[in-house]
Design an enzyme around this catalytic site. Structure first.
Site, PDB file in Angstrom:
ATOM      1  N   GLY A 120      51.731  39.293  43.502  1.00 44.25           N
ATOM      2  CA  GLY A 120      52.936  38.651  44.749  1.00 44.25           C
ATOM      3  C   GLY A 120      53.135  37.214  44.030  1.00 44.25           C
ATOM      4  O   GLY A 120      53.184  37.060  42.966  1.00 44.25           O
ATOM      5  N   HIS A 121      53.609  36.513  45.016  1.00 45.92           N
ATOM      6  CA  HIS A 121      54.255  35.201  44.784  1.00 45.92           C
ATOM      7  C   HIS A 121      54.440  34.455  46.041  1.00 45.92           C
ATOM      8  O   HIS A 121      54.508  34.862  47.182  1.00 45.92           O
ATOM      9  CB  HIS A 121      55.501  35.060  44.017  1.00 45.92           C
ATOM     10  CG  HIS A 121      55.491  34.194  43.011  1.00 45.92           C
ATOM     11  ND1 HIS A 121      55.780  32.966  43.291  1.00 45.92           N
ATOM     12  CD2 HIS A 121      55.626  34.341  41.493  1.00 45.92           C
ATOM     13  CE1 HIS A 121      56.076  32.056  42.082  1.00 45.92           C
ATOM     14  NE2 HIS A 121      55.563  32.971  41.133  1.00 45.92           N
ATOM     15  N   GLY A 143      60.840  22.226  53.531  1.00 43.21           N
ATOM     16  CA  GLY A 143      60.400  22.581  54.834  1.00 43.21           C
ATOM     17  C   GLY A 143      60.478  24.069  55.034  1.00 43.21           C
ATOM     18  O   GLY A 143      60.314  24.666  56.101  1.00 43.21           O
ATOM     19  N   SER A 167      60.396  29.974  45.242  1.00 44.68           N
ATOM     20  CA  SER A 167      59.711  30.318  44.016  1.00 44.68           C
ATOM     21  C   SER A 167      59.656  31.568  43.836  1.00 44.68           C
ATOM     22  O   SER A 167      59.290  32.260  42.740  1.00 44.68           O
ATOM     23  CB  SER A 167      58.552  29.686  43.559  1.00 44.68           C
ATOM     24  OG  SER A 167      58.916  28.266  43.224  1.00 44.68           O
ATOM     25  N   GLY A 206      56.434  30.540  47.759  1.00 45.67           N
ATOM     26  CA  GLY A 206      57.407  29.793  47.265  1.00 45.67           C
ATOM     27  C   GLY A 206      57.359  28.669  48.322  1.00 45.67           C
ATOM     28  O   GLY A 206      57.156  28.761  49.634  1.00 45.67           O
TER      29      GLY A 206
END
Length: 397
Positions: free
Chosen positions: A263-264, A270, A52, A266
């Site tokens: 930020g981000h 797994g 993401s 994701g």
């Protein structure tokens, strides 16, 4: 630099890369393996899907169109995508406030028209809340943004990524599963995962892969480009899960003390990826992982590397009150959105039992509008306008 090899072994992570940006220079390390079967080692040049975090790349392509005067974030999307419904704006898509049911993953095949076909399927999507009313994380909305990029650039989304961002920055970036076939495999319970997910989800995070160093080169470019500064400005508050967060145009704005942080993160089959940037200090970290307790590794990186270099601190996570009030009966009920169900029932001693997607745990009252799990992790659920919110907003049924 932190001892990455020891850290991932402690937390069962199969492989990882860590890159740090400070004083304009990027330093990186790698540890573990790309695949538990082949045992190929992770190097600093290995590719990991960033999941993401791709949304920030998509948002950047959208902001370029705005800067060129080709897109107005506050006009209805149907002006660019005729026939698209509901009536939402690109700003609402960027800030996860469109109200579109967020976790729709229609497999519309492989090829340059996958995103176009997916967006056409969104005509069937439910509206969880009115546009602009509530923040609710929405993968589906970023597929729509990707389609806007395709229409206004006249090229497939993956081609635009390469031409507008990867190639000018000199980055090695894989934009399809075929290109990323040598990237780190996702791992669940220590074993490789082979299901990559639908290609129609490209703009939201299904395929884009790169190294941690190249992800920070993208971040460094962002900080140096005046036309992208607006993306770091707060647009909408996130429901109060205890972290004082808000959202910008594509960027998460977690509530650190000591200076602004963006930020981000994701996750995908797994794999887990993390990006944090102290925008006024020019300090950033990127952590890309496969398998294991990746959040624990990220916590150590934040405490031992990022916070020290940038002089910023995360807010302390919420914990259950020592003497909580009984949970108000208005929390009780069943709530649903695409792919998720929350069932809240009465338990003993003023507590409730919350079954979130099959995981049943006891919760107590944190505030009059919020519940918190008794045992770790202390997950917080917030009641917003009769929606049960856990990052996604679920509707009472």
């Amino acid at each position: 630099m932190i001892e990455l090899e020891e850290l991932i072994e402690e937390h069962g992570v199969v492989g990882a890369q860590l890159a740090v940006l400070a004083e304009g220079e990027i330093t990186d390390v790698a540890a573990g393996v790309l695949n538990a079967d082949t045992r190929a080692p992770v190097t600093v040049d290995s590719l990991f899907q960033i999941a993401s975090i791709t949304k920030v790349w998509t948002a950047t392509l959208v902001q370029e169109l705005v800067n060129e005067g080709r897109l107005d974030l506050d006009r209805p999307v149907c002006e660019v995508l005729p026939g698209f419904r509901p009536v939402v704006t690109a700003r609402q898509l960027l800030t996860h406030t469109s109200g579109i049911d967020g976790d729709l993953f229609h497999d519309t095949g492989a090829g340059d028209d996958a995103v176009e076909k997916f967006v056409a399927r969104l005509a069937e999507a439910e509206q969880v809340s009115p546009p602009g009313a509530v923040w609710s994380y929405c993968n589906s909305g970023y597929a729509v943004l990707g389609r806007i990029v395709e229409v206004l650039r006249g090229k497939p989304f993956n081609t635009v990524i390469q031409e507008r961002l990867a190639t000018p920055l000199g980055l090695t970036v894989a934009t399809t599963y075929a290109e990323a076939r040598h990237a780190a495999a996702g791992h669940v319970d220590g074993r490789p995962v082979t299901d990559p997910g639908p290609e129609s989800d490209w703009p939201a995070g299904s395929a884009l892969a790169m190294s941690a160093r190249d992800l920070l080169a993208f971040a460094r470019m962002h900080l140096a480009t005046p036309g992208f500064a607006v993306m770091r400005e707060p647009q909408v508050p996130v429901p109060d899960f205890g972290f004082r967060a808000s959202w910008g145009l594509g960027w998460e704005l977690p509530g650190y003390s000591g200076g602004p942080v963006i930020g981000h993160r994701g996750s995908n089959q797994g794999l887990a990826s993390f990006l944090r940037i102290a925008s006024e200090r020019g300090v950033a970290v990127a952590l890309l992982t496969t398998g294991g307790a990746a959040d624990e590794v990220f916590d150590a990186v934040i405490e031992n590397v990022f916070s020290g270099l940038a002089g910023v601190r995360r807010p302390e996570p919420p914990v259950p009150p020592a003497a909580p009030e009984p949970v108000d009966g208005r929390f009780l009920g069943t709530y649903r959105c695409s792919g998720h169900e929350v069932v809240v029932t009465q338990a003993d001693h003023g507590r409730v039992l919350v079954d979130l997607d099959g995981d049943a745990r006891e919760y107590v009252a944190l505030r009059e509008d919020a519940l918190i799990a008794v045992d770790e992790p202390h997950t917080v659920l917030v009641l917003v306008n009769d929606l049960m919110h856990f990052g996604r907003a679920a509707v009472r049924v």
